[in-house]
Design an enzyme around this catalytic site. Structure first.
Site, PDB file in Angstrom:
ATOM      1  N   TYR A   4     -13.959  -2.680  -8.890  1.00  0.00           N
ATOM      2  CA  TYR A   4     -12.760  -2.804  -8.040  1.00  0.00           C
ATOM      3  C   TYR A   4     -13.160  -2.882  -6.570  1.00  0.00           C
ATOM      4  CZ  TYR A   4      -8.739  -1.170  -5.302  1.00  0.00           C
ATOM      5  OH  TYR A   4      -7.752  -1.033  -4.353  1.00  0.00           O
ATOM      6  N   ALA A  24      -2.890  -6.397  -7.330  1.00  0.00           N
ATOM      7  CA  ALA A  24      -4.258  -6.068  -7.741  1.00  0.00           C
ATOM      8  C   ALA A  24      -4.251  -5.325  -9.068  1.00  0.00           C
ATOM      9  CB  ALA A  24      -4.922  -5.168  -6.701  1.00  0.00           C
ATOM     10  N   LEU A  34      -1.623 -13.975  -9.745  1.00  0.00           N
ATOM     11  CA  LEU A  34      -2.777 -14.257  -8.872  1.00  0.00           C
ATOM     12  C   LEU A  34      -3.874 -15.022  -9.609  1.00  0.00           C
ATOM     13  CD1 LEU A  34      -3.510 -11.320  -6.416  1.00  0.00           C
ATOM     14  CD2 LEU A  34      -2.317 -13.448  -6.026  1.00  0.00           C
ATOM     15  N   THR A  74       6.242  -5.257  -7.384  1.00  0.00           N
ATOM     16  CA  THR A  74       6.679  -4.239  -8.355  1.00  0.00           C
ATOM     17  C   THR A  74       5.825  -2.971  -8.298  1.00  0.00           C
ATOM     18  OG1 THR A  74       5.293  -5.292 -10.025  1.00  0.00           O
ATOM     19  CG2 THR A  74       7.623  -5.936  -9.986  1.00  0.00           C
ATOM     20  N   SER A  90      -9.157  -1.680   1.067  1.00  0.00           N
ATOM     21  CA  SER A  90      -9.185  -0.299   0.577  1.00  0.00           C
ATOM     22  C   SER A  90     -10.365   0.490   1.131  1.00  0.00           C
ATOM     23  CB  SER A  90      -9.296  -0.333  -0.952  1.00  0.00           C
ATOM     24  OG  SER A  90      -9.653   0.936  -1.447  1.00  0.00           O
ATOM     25  N   GLU A 145     -11.977   2.355  -0.599  1.00  0.00           N
ATOM     26  CA  GLU A 145     -13.001   2.316  -1.653  1.00  0.00           C
ATOM     27  C   GLU A 145     -14.167   1.409  -1.254  1.00  0.00           C
ATOM     28  OE1 GLU A 145     -13.346   3.687  -5.112  1.00  0.00           O
ATOM     29  OE2 GLU A 145     -12.280   5.120  -3.863  1.00  0.00           O
ATOM     30  N   SER A 201      -5.426  -2.284  -9.686  1.00  0.00           N
ATOM     31  CA  SER A 201      -5.758  -1.354  -8.599  1.00  0.00           C
ATOM     32  C   SER A 201      -6.380  -0.040  -9.078  1.00  0.00           C
ATOM     33  CB  SER A 201      -4.492  -1.057  -7.780  1.00  0.00           C
ATOM     34  OG  SER A 201      -3.623  -0.216  -8.514  1.00  0.00           O
ATOM     35  N   GLY A 247       2.618  -8.386  -5.733  1.00  0.00           N
ATOM     36  CA  GLY A 247       2.546  -6.953  -6.056  1.00  0.00           C
ATOM     37  C   GLY A 247       3.809  -6.215  -5.655  1.00  0.00           C
ATOM     38  N   GLN A 290       3.739   0.341  -6.240  1.00  0.00           N
ATOM     39  CA  GLN A 290       4.165   1.406  -5.315  1.00  0.00           C
ATOM     40  C   GLN A 290       4.399   0.844  -3.904  1.00  0.00           C
ATOM     41  OE1 GLN A 290       2.343   5.638  -4.262  1.00  0.00           O
ATOM     42  NE2 GLN A 290       1.186   4.050  -3.226  1.00  0.00           N
TER      43      GLN A 290
HETATM   44  P1  NDP Z   1      -0.023  -0.717  -7.826  1.00  0.00           P
HETATM   45  O1  NDP Z   1      -1.051  -0.657  -8.891  1.00  0.00           O
HETATM   46  O2  NDP Z   1       1.098   0.264  -7.811  1.00  0.00           O
HETATM   47  O3  NDP Z   1       0.634  -2.185  -7.826  1.00  0.00           O
HETATM   48  C1  NDP Z   1      -0.143  -3.334  -8.064  1.00  0.00           C
HETATM   49  C2  NDP Z   1       0.777  -4.545  -8.099  1.00  0.00           C
HETATM   50  O4  NDP Z   1       0.002  -5.711  -8.399  1.00  0.00           O
HETATM   51  C3  NDP Z   1       1.870  -4.472  -9.183  1.00  0.00           C
HETATM   52  O5  NDP Z   1       3.043  -5.076  -8.683  1.00  0.00           O
HETATM   53  C4  NDP Z   1       1.274  -5.326 -10.293  1.00  0.00           C
HETATM   54  O6  NDP Z   1       2.235  -5.858 -11.174  1.00  0.00           O
HETATM   55  C5  NDP Z   1       0.640  -6.436  -9.465  1.00  0.00           C
HETATM   56  N1  NDP Z   1      -0.350  -7.223 -10.197  1.00  0.00           N
HETATM   57  C6  NDP Z   1      -1.385  -6.766 -10.940  1.00  0.00           C
HETATM   58  N2  NDP Z   1      -2.072  -7.796 -11.452  1.00  0.00           N
HETATM   59  C7  NDP Z   1      -1.461  -8.928 -11.023  1.00  0.00           C
HETATM   60  C8  NDP Z   1      -1.678 -10.317 -11.228  1.00  0.00           C
HETATM   61  N3  NDP Z   1      -2.678 -10.763 -12.004  1.00  0.00           N
HETATM   62  N4  NDP Z   1      -0.858 -11.211 -10.619  1.00  0.00           N
HETATM   63  C9  NDP Z   1       0.179 -10.785  -9.876  1.00  0.00           C
HETATM   64  N5  NDP Z   1       0.461  -9.478  -9.667  1.00  0.00           N
HETATM   65  C10 NDP Z   1      -0.360  -8.562 -10.233  1.00  0.00           C
HETATM   66  O7  NDP Z   1      -0.804  -0.670  -6.434  1.00  0.00           O
HETATM   67  P2  NDP Z   1      -0.357  -0.044  -5.026  1.00  0.00           P
HETATM   68  O8  NDP Z   1       1.027  -0.450  -4.734  1.00  0.00           O
HETATM   69  O9  NDP Z   1      -0.745   1.381  -4.987  1.00  0.00           O
HETATM   70  O10 NDP Z   1      -1.365  -0.792  -4.043  1.00  0.00           O
HETATM   71  C11 NDP Z   1      -1.028  -2.049  -3.441  1.00  0.00           C
HETATM   72  C12 NDP Z   1      -2.307  -2.751  -3.028  1.00  0.00           C
HETATM   73  O11 NDP Z   1      -3.005  -1.966  -2.081  1.00  0.00           O
HETATM   74  C13 NDP Z   1      -3.304  -3.024  -4.149  1.00  0.00           C
HETATM   75  O12 NDP Z   1      -3.955  -4.240  -3.858  1.00  0.00           O
HETATM   76  C14 NDP Z   1      -4.285  -1.876  -4.055  1.00  0.00           C
HETATM   77  O13 NDP Z   1      -5.527  -2.251  -4.590  1.00  0.00           O
HETATM   78  C15 NDP Z   1      -4.322  -1.680  -2.559  1.00  0.00           C
HETATM   79  N6  NDP Z   1      -4.629  -0.348  -2.087  1.00  0.00           N
HETATM   80  C16 NDP Z   1      -3.894   0.724  -2.533  1.00  0.00           C
HETATM   81  C17 NDP Z   1      -4.122   1.972  -2.020  1.00  0.00           C
HETATM   82  C18 NDP Z   1      -3.351   3.164  -2.478  1.00  0.00           C
HETATM   83  O14 NDP Z   1      -3.800   4.292  -2.214  1.00  0.00           O
HETATM   84  N7  NDP Z   1      -2.200   2.995  -3.134  1.00  0.00           N
HETATM   85  C19 NDP Z   1      -5.153   2.196  -0.983  1.00  0.00           C
HETATM   86  C20 NDP Z   1      -5.833   0.987  -0.571  1.00  0.00           C
HETATM   87  C21 NDP Z   1      -5.570  -0.229  -1.110  1.00  0.00           C
HETATM   88  P3  NDP Z   1       2.804  -4.986 -12.437  1.00  0.00           P
HETATM   89  O15 NDP Z   1       3.878  -4.100 -11.866  1.00  0.00           O
HETATM   90  O16 NDP Z   1       3.305  -6.053 -13.341  1.00  0.00           O
HETATM   91  O17 NDP Z   1       1.644  -4.200 -12.980  1.00  0.00           O
HETATM   92  P1  GDR Z   2      -8.914   6.347  -6.261  1.00  0.00           P
HETATM   93  O1  GDR Z   2      -7.667   7.148  -6.872  1.00  0.00           O
HETATM   94  O2  GDR Z   2      -9.978   6.125  -7.259  1.00  0.00           O
HETATM   95  O3  GDR Z   2      -9.297   7.068  -5.000  1.00  0.00           O
HETATM   96  O4  GDR Z   2      -8.268   4.918  -5.946  1.00  0.00           O
HETATM   97  P2  GDR Z   2      -7.525   8.054  -8.177  1.00  0.00           P
HETATM   98  O5  GDR Z   2      -6.294   8.861  -7.945  1.00  0.00           O
HETATM   99  O6  GDR Z   2      -7.626   7.270  -9.413  1.00  0.00           O
HETATM  100  O7  GDR Z   2      -8.820   9.018  -8.099  1.00  0.00           O
HETATM  101  C1  GDR Z   2      -9.032   9.897  -7.011  1.00  0.00           C
HETATM  102  C2  GDR Z   2     -10.158  10.865  -7.371  1.00  0.00           C
HETATM  103  O8  GDR Z   2      -9.698  11.749  -8.387  1.00  0.00           O
HETATM  104  C3  GDR Z   2     -10.727  11.880  -9.365  1.00  0.00           C
HETATM  105  N1  GDR Z   2     -10.139  12.291 -10.652  1.00  0.00           N
HETATM  106  C4  GDR Z   2      -9.296  11.559 -11.396  1.00  0.00           C
HETATM  107  N2  GDR Z   2      -8.739  10.350 -11.185  1.00  0.00           N
HETATM  108  C5  GDR Z   2      -7.869   9.880 -12.117  1.00  0.00           C
HETATM  109  N3  GDR Z   2      -7.273   8.690 -11.910  1.00  0.00           N
HETATM  110  N4  GDR Z   2      -7.591  10.584 -13.263  1.00  0.00           N
HETATM  111  C6  GDR Z   2      -8.143  11.793 -13.522  1.00  0.00           C
HETATM  112  O9  GDR Z   2      -7.867  12.399 -14.555  1.00  0.00           O
HETATM  113  C7  GDR Z   2      -9.024  12.323 -12.537  1.00  0.00           C
HETATM  114  N5  GDR Z   2      -9.719  13.489 -12.443  1.00  0.00           N
HETATM  115  C8  GDR Z   2     -10.389  13.455 -11.293  1.00  0.00           C
HETATM  116  C9  GDR Z   2     -11.387  10.526  -9.386  1.00  0.00           C
HETATM  117  O10 GDR Z   2     -12.665  10.594  -9.996  1.00  0.00           O
HETATM  118  C10 GDR Z   2     -11.414  10.187  -7.904  1.00  0.00           C
HETATM  119  O11 GDR Z   2     -12.545  10.745  -7.298  1.00  0.00           O
HETATM  120  C11 GDR Z   2      -6.988   4.806  -5.334  1.00  0.00           C
HETATM  121  C12 GDR Z   2      -6.347   3.507  -5.840  1.00  0.00           C
HETATM  122  O12 GDR Z   2      -5.013   3.439  -5.385  1.00  0.00           O
HETATM  123  C13 GDR Z   2      -7.103   2.293  -5.315  1.00  0.00           C
HETATM  124  O13 GDR Z   2      -6.383   1.110  -5.647  1.00  0.00           O
HETATM  125  C14 GDR Z   2      -7.202   2.412  -3.793  1.00  0.00           C
HETATM  126  O14 GDR Z   2      -7.919   1.307  -3.276  1.00  0.00           O
HETATM  127  C15 GDR Z   2      -7.890   3.721  -3.414  1.00  0.00           C
HETATM  128  O15 GDR Z   2      -7.115   4.787  -3.929  1.00  0.00           O
HETATM  129  C16 GDR Z   2      -7.973   3.884  -1.908  1.00  0.00           C
END
Ligand code: NDP
Ligand code: GDR
Length: 362
Positions: A174, A103, A80, A25, A151, A153, A105, A23, A27
């Site tokens: 998820y 993931a 993965l 690439t 997470s 979640e 995600s 992951g 955030q």
């Molecule tokens: P992103 O969605 O920004 O990044 C996900 C990464 O996973 C990308 O590099 C993506 O590649 C890669 N990926 C997706 N599918 C596969 C696969 N099949 N094989 C290999 N790589 C894959 O997520 P974040 O950086 O925000 O989050 C990082 C991790 O932390 C995730 O596991 C997320 O679920 C978890 N998390 C995130 C939170 C948040 O608030 N950001 C909070 C809690 C947990 P590509 O660029 O090609 O899409």
């Molecule tokens: P979340 O983040 O589901 O908490 O997961 P997201 O920003 O998608 O949603 C947060 C809340 O906002 C509400 N919402 C919307 N959400 C999106 N995406 N688009 C909309 O237009 C919109 N309007 C309202 C949602 O219903 C939700 O309640 C993120 C991800 O990064 C997960 O991978 C990570 O595990 C959790 O945070 C912690």
């Protein structure tokens, strides 16, 4: 960036720690890579094949692998869903630390592609853990440390404040998959003695956040509305509360978990929670706009089951890891809006020159 992004493996410098990130690439992958490079690590990232380059977030730290003595971040194709690629790169790279950040995600998308989400998020973590286990068994490299991106979640409908002892009640495919990955990690720690940690991270955002998560969707729209490229923003549930922190702060906690004497699981959160509506107030208010003039509620963004209220209790991370967040809620929102105003100004130049259509909203 060169057209071939899969580089060669470790440069053999035994004094330098080697990290492997799935992951990379995403955030968090981009911030963690910067953090580890600053600490002197050699960083290897697994990237998946896509029809377009997916490495925008790490372009600024990429050095062509042909420039071998300068390139401390190296990229390799893997997935993965492909166990053989995971084991092969472990055997080749010989990492000291493995960070599993990959993931599918997006919570709402996981209702659309539940089977795929489970395969990558749950079984993908199992594949990587099993690759680590079998790599250790055949190489004897038992010092390897593993981080699993868990997470908030997973807590789902369990009321706040949520800590390491709070029961999980996942509300999406998820979240259920992340619970499975959490318990696989605990099991590999208990069964095989692997140094494996679960970080239970609450939402963390940044200017690099994917544009279909609500925070970035809002700040992108604020930038475009302010610059005159769009007027409406379509959203779903505005009443959900999230504990939003800054991604740059959270990657430090991941690293700290792997530097402890014993493996354990930690909640990482700001302990401060806001509704989506409050995020709108701050983001639009910062540039002198009223969100009520622009936001339209669209049912398509509501989820079949919602997580209403997340607010972490990060006292264990504070006490044991000595970690605390540096960026607060308002500072985070303003940082994201500032960047997205600049991005909208660049878009405007392209729109005015006829290169892109302003109607193509992100
Ligand atoms: P992103 O969605 O920004 O990044 C996900 C990464 O996973 C990308 O590099 C993506 O590649 C890669 N990926 C997706 N599918 C596969 C696969 N099949 N094989 C290999 N790589 C894959 O997520 P974040 O950086 O925000 O989050 C990082 C991790 O932390 C995730 O596991 C997320 O679920 C978890 N998390 C995130 C939170 C948040 O608030 N950001 C909070 C809690 C947990 P590509 O660029 O090609 O899409
Ligand atoms: P979340 O983040 O589901 O908490 O997961 P997201 O920003 O998608 O949603 C947060 C809340 O906002 C509400 N919402 C919307 N959400 C999106 N995406 N688009 C909309 O237009 C919109 N309007 C309202 C949602 O219903 C939700 O309640 C993120 C991800 O990064 C997960 O991978 C990570 O595990 C959790 O945070 C912690």
């Amino acid at each position: 960036m060169a057209s071939e992004r899969s580089g060669s493996a470790s440069n053999g410098d035994v004094s330098r720690k080697v990290a492997l990130i799935t992951g990379i690439t995403g955030q968090d992958g981009s911030y963690l890579t910067e953090f580890l490079l600053n600490k002197g690590y050699e960083v290897h990232g697994l990237i998946r094949r896509s029809s377009n380059f997916n490495t925008q977030r790490i372009e600024h730290i990429y050095v062509d692998p042909h420039n071998a003595h300068k390139a401390r971040m190296k990229l390799h194709y893997a997935d993965l869903s492909d166990a053989s690629s995971l084991r092969r790169w472990l055997d080749t790279i010989l990492p000291d630390e493995v960070y599993n950040l990959a993931a599918q995600s997006h919570v709402a998308v996981s209702f659309e592609i539940p089977d795929y989400t489970a395969d990558v998020v749950a079984t993908g973590a199992l594949r990587l853990l099993e690759a680590v286990r079998s790599h250790i068994a055949s190489s004897g490299r038992s010092h390897i440390r593993y981080y699993q991106a868990g997470s908030s979640e997973m807590f789902g409908s369990t009321p706040p404040p949520q800590s390491e002892t709070t029961p999980f009640h996942p509300r999406s495919p998820y979240a259920a998959s992340k619970c499975a990955a959490h318990w696989y990690t605990v099991n590999y720690r208990e069964a095989y003695g692997i140094f494996a940690c679960n970080g239970i991270l609450f939402n963390h955002e940044s200017p690099r956040r994917g544009e279909n998560f609500v925070t970035r969707k809002i700040t992108r729209a604020v930038g475009r509305i302010k610059i005159g490229l769009q007027s409406k923003l379509f959203l779903g549930n505005l009443q959900a509360s999230r504990d939003w922190g800054f991604a740059g702060d959270y990657v430090e906690a991941m690293w700290l978990m792997l530097q402890q004497e014993k493996p354990d699981d930690y909640v990482v959160a700001t302990e401060d929670s806001h509704t989506v509506e409050e995020f709108l107030e701050v983001a639009f208010g910062y540039v002198g706009l009223n969100w009520r003039d622009h936001v339209v509620i669209d049912k398509r963004y509501f989820r079949p089951s919602e997580v209403d209220n997340l607010k972490g209790d990060a006292s264990k991370a504070k006490k044991v890891l000595g970690w605390k967040p540096k960026v607060g809620f308002e500072q985070l929102v303003k940082m994201m809006v500032d960047q997205d105003i600049e991005m909208a100004k660049k878009e405007k130049v392209l729109v005015d020159a006829g290169y892109i259509d302003a109607q193509q909203q992100p």
